[in-house]
Design an enzyme around this catalytic site. Structure first.
Site, PDB file in Angstrom:
ATOM      1  CE1 TYR A   1      -1.169  -1.457  -0.149  1.00  9.58           C
ATOM      2  CE2 TYR A   1      -0.677   0.277   1.195  1.00  9.58           C
ATOM      3  CZ  TYR A   1      -1.133  -0.888   0.747  1.00  9.58           C
ATOM      4  OH  TYR A   1      -1.393  -1.752   2.043  1.00  9.58           O
ATOM      5  CD  GLU A   2       4.297  -3.050  -4.221  1.00 10.75           C
ATOM      6  OE1 GLU A   2       4.563  -2.491  -3.489  1.00 10.75           O
ATOM      7  OE2 GLU A   2       5.102  -3.488  -5.327  1.00 10.75           O
TER       8      GLU A   2
END
Lengths: 592, 592
Positions: free
Chosen positions: B435-436
């Site tokens: 994620y990110e």
């Protein structure tokens, strides 16, 4: 979750071109066995794995095994699959004909086992453990016990387990406290065993436990451990299961992965003692276990290959289907076109092909040891089996961590979602570097028993053979890039071995402190070696106009990727081996 | 599961000796802030993390968040912990005083955030996302919106979320389809968002969603995305939550880890449209998100540190307690005495100290950029933040996979048992490289936007600074071993950068194909650099007779281990960067 497709083309290439399967059968005097038969068997195995076992993999993870009043209840569907497995004769492949086996080569059994392990790792543990228990009885029990127990274990009608670990005795088996007291023609066993894989289930009418325990007069330590057959059900006079024995699963572990494989706490003798039968001589239990070790450890190494292949197939499927972005002409871009996704898939693939090559090569050495023309050749093959075993177990299972990691990474956010299925492979793989001896144990075995004990004779023979291979590679200009990398890594491996032989005599801690980096170094070298050998055969076949050129060219490309992306790790590992042992032990315990 | 103890000594050492916290505060004109205050805050944070958040970590994993009629129900105990978190003023640390913040330096906020992430990664995501949403409003919303929303978000009375991803729009935000239609002073939002972290819960009276959506007249692609505030409850005239907005969590993902962090499918406008308020200008949503990116990505990198530290502590505790074997004198041997266990603990430790040093150094650059004396200095610090961000996110999170892997490995068989707790860290860590922005995205950002775009100016400035450091190290004979490794790796990094600048201009695929190996190479170099700098300060303090000598000596030993066990990976990565790009794309897609 994607379907499982047996990588038939690659497996048969390895058997034919790397292992030399036909020649191996010839040498073993197996007139009726050859590559054609092997391929027919593999095709059937692939179908069975893909159609029967693979579809149960995700439900097994989700629902797992449970413990009820009747003992362990396996996941729904497993019993039918197991029944079909037995009916297909799959458990019998490599066992002697005298007990109902088919006496096929070990290496073919290994290639077939890859299918089960890819298709359903948790399921595959049941036949794997059965195979181990069967081997133990086959090699060490009296003819009487063999006649009673083997036929139905070879056929798979009954399954087997291995009961070693106790709460206070893991890698340190000297601490085993389970007791065996003689009573008539048998013994009464009392004690608790933990981490017993497939210790109970309802798939077969009996479960045959092999249990390590101490006789009353046993010496302390590992030299006082004996091996017993302790069945779930005692047999009646017709040899059929009748009275329930005093051996029960009392709880199941809640694990990170392989949920469908029940990991049991087994209690023996809670109600007076479980009836057991001594295998072989008293106090020889550990030695008997050790003779199983090469097979069991290589089998777990193979599980590393199996789960990696499964994870790879799922990642490829996803990468082809997952759209991300649009071209100017409006057509969609699948992520398999992205260089970094491609890099991950190539790394998985290159790892897997090297793992498969090494696993089957190592497995074939066991066949060669058995059918050797003379004692000297048998010795050589046996030494090679001994040397390969910790590398196959250690390196393949460590590689499987990275491969299954990449498998989830290819999926992006979906990789973290359990329904996708990729995370299961990642979780399932996690046990592989732990059980059947952790990576640290494998590395110590490699450095201590397999290298230092024979002053490097076995490893130097292997390195010489790799050098021989590199000389042959030098004759093929298309492979000069591969060979340059191989030669460099070989030189680095020689330096690492030299350091070990030098330092190993001088320091108690130094080899142990860097044994894992050393083992990994050897793994990468061996992986590159088998990849290069396969590339060489592929190149020769292309030149001869034989075979599927695209497939053969892919073998060369994949080997090159291995040499450029994985083999270069060797130089850093060498530096760590040679320079890094002091800093491992330099920090006082209080500072952690 | 072991308890969590904040590594206060190491964190404060990094702030004092590596970051130069006092000087940083002085430069920023923060008269009332200094190292003493920072240490007092960290001590309190450590207590709160250890006593309140850490005990909820395992129950959060086991019970997770659930979706009921009232929306998402967080794990029992989390609401009280969150209430105490707000009462302690923890969300306010780095925000401006005008909105109720304490205006403390970013780097101190980062050091405090490490506590929450170690103590309870799933919990920490809620304040983390709130912080991000708050920053977005702070930097881009009108004064009116700020006055309405910020005070209660800064205090933590309301939490915030970021709604970017849609089923067909992950890394490719151009594909976003959520709509925003103007109606009076607000907009009506309709659409579905997925992977929304802490998208709903019952811990606070309101949840403030930041949502990317398209206005009716929006241009296609990423240039037509606007940013909206969409609260769970609309506010009454007193600014208190009143009417339920048309924004609901409609399902929760079943994930590999961070079970206590609800990952929501959010549905906006199922009943006519969710009321939303435009943040800043139309069509600027993506640009606004990008300004948050450095902070958010570094925060996830820090999560890699946090979970690694937690896993390390648990492994050390186990290694001290777990007995395996007996000495001849009858005393028991704990596995921490085994060289290979020691090696694993050292590798975890060396990784963690390097990660912490780099994370805090990178975070401090953001403070320096803000308080720079002139534009040139601000520019330099900002370039450094930009350069560090993908390394901190990419390298720290990749390292956390290996560290948490080793954490379970130290436990042997117990590591695979969920009750032990180590497996949770391993599972929780798995999301961090995804994620990110995945590791692949970080590496592309590093190579493309941060290196090729400025012709290597920023990276060369960093390499020059590392060279400067190595010249200083050369003056300390005790550190010559470390310096030798650093100098070698620096040279290798220069070669890799040289190759990128050369090849990057020539080939579309080549840099992308080896961007991850390049990013990892830079990570190891930076990790060694900060470790060496810390070792240098430790050596100087020892020489001056200051501080805790054993602790300082341990810093030197740990840095040495890093240089001997982790930094040598650089040479292999260089080989892969320079030679490995072709083979990545060489296999036809059909052959996978």
């Amino acid at each position: 979750m994607s379907e499982y497709q047996h990588p038939y083309k690659d497996v048969t290439f390895v058997l034919r071109e790397l292992v030399g399967f036909d020649q191996l059968c010839e040498q073993a005097g197996l007139d009726e066995v050859n590559g054609e038969l092997a391929e027919a068997i593999l095709e059937e195995a692939g179908k069975f794995g893909g159609e029967v076992l693979a579809p149960l993999n995700q439900v097994g993870d989700r629902e797992g095994a449970t413990l009820g009043e009747q003992g362990v209840q396996e996941t729904a569907g497993f019993a039918d699959a197991y029944q079909a497995f037995v009916e297909g004769g799959w458990p019998t492949l490599t066992f002697p004909e005298a007990f109902g086996g088919q006496a096929l080569p070990n290496v073919l059994g290994t290639a077939v086992n890859e299918v089960w392990q890819s298709a359903n790792l948790a399921y595959s543990l049941c036949p794997l453990l059965t195979q181990g228990a069967t081997e133990a009885i086959l090699h060490h029990a009296s003819d009487e016990l063999k006649a009673i127990w083997l036929p139905k274990m070879v056929s798979g009608e009954w399954t087997g387990t291995m009961n070693l670990t106790e709460p206070g005795a893991g890698s340190d088996l000297a601490a085993i406290t389970t007791k065996a007291v003689p009573e008539g023609d048998h013994y009464l066993i009392t004690g608790q065993k933990i981490f017993i894989t497939w210790g109970d289930h309802q798939m077969t009418p009996n479960v045959v436990h092999l249990v390590l325990a101490r006789l009353p007069d046993a010496p302390a330590g590992v030299k006082g451990i004996s091996l017993f057959i302790v069945p779930k059900f005692l047999l009646d006079e017709q040899g059929e299961p009748s009275v329930r024995n005093d051996a029960h699963c009392v709880s199941l572990e809640h694990k990170l992965g392989i949920h469908a494989s029940p990991t049991c706490v087994m209690s023996f003798g809670e109600n007076g003692g479980a009836v057991g039968y001594l295998v072989g001589e008293p106090h020889q239990g550990l030695a008997y276990m050790f003779t199983m070790m090469n097979h069991a450890r290589q089998a777990v190494g193979l599980q590393g290959l199996g789960i990696s292949e499964r994870s790879y197939q799922q990642a490829v499927t996803y990468a082809r289907e997952r759209i991300q972005g649009t071209r100017r002409d409006g057509s969609k871009i699948a992520i398999i076109e992205f260089p970094d996704v491609r890099r991950m898939l190539m790394q998985m693939r290159a790892s897997i092909e090297a793992m498969r090559g090494l696993a089957l090569l190592a497995s074939a050495e066991a066949d060669k040891a058995k059918s050797a023309a003379d004692a000297e050749q048998a010795r050589r093959s046996f030494d090679r089996v001994e040397l390969f075993t910790p590398i196959v177990k250690g390196w393949l299972t460590e590689m499987s961590q990275e491969v299954t990691y990449l498998g989830t990474q290819v999926h992006g956010g979906m990789g973290f979602i359990e329904e996708t299925g990729s995370a299961q492979h990642y979780r399932d793989a996690r046990i592989l570097t732990i059980y059947e001896g952790t990576t640290g144990i494998q590395a110590l075995d490699l450095v201590g028993r397999k290298i230092l004990r024979n002053q490097g004779a076995a490893v130097n023979a292997l390195l010489d053979e790799i050098e021989e291979c590199s000389r042959e590679l030098a004759a093929t200009p298309e492979l000069s890039v591969l060979n340059r990398h191989l030669v460099k890594a070989l030189d680095e491996a020689r330096q690492a071995v030299g350091w070990l032989l030098d330092k190993g005599a001088q320091s108690a801690d130094a080899p142990g402190a860097v044994s894992v980096p050393f083992m990994m170094l050897m793994g990468y070298l061996c992986g590159a070696w088998v990849s290069c050998r396969m590339a060489q055969r592929a190149t020769a076949l292309i030149a001869a106009g034989e075979g599927d050129t695209e497939f053969l060219q892919a073998k060369v490309t994949t080997a090159r990727f291995f040499c450029e992306h994985l083999l270069p790790r060797v130089q850093g590992l060498l530096e760590t081996v040679v320079e890094g042992s002091e800093s491992v032990m330099a920090l006082p315990e209080s500072q952690f």
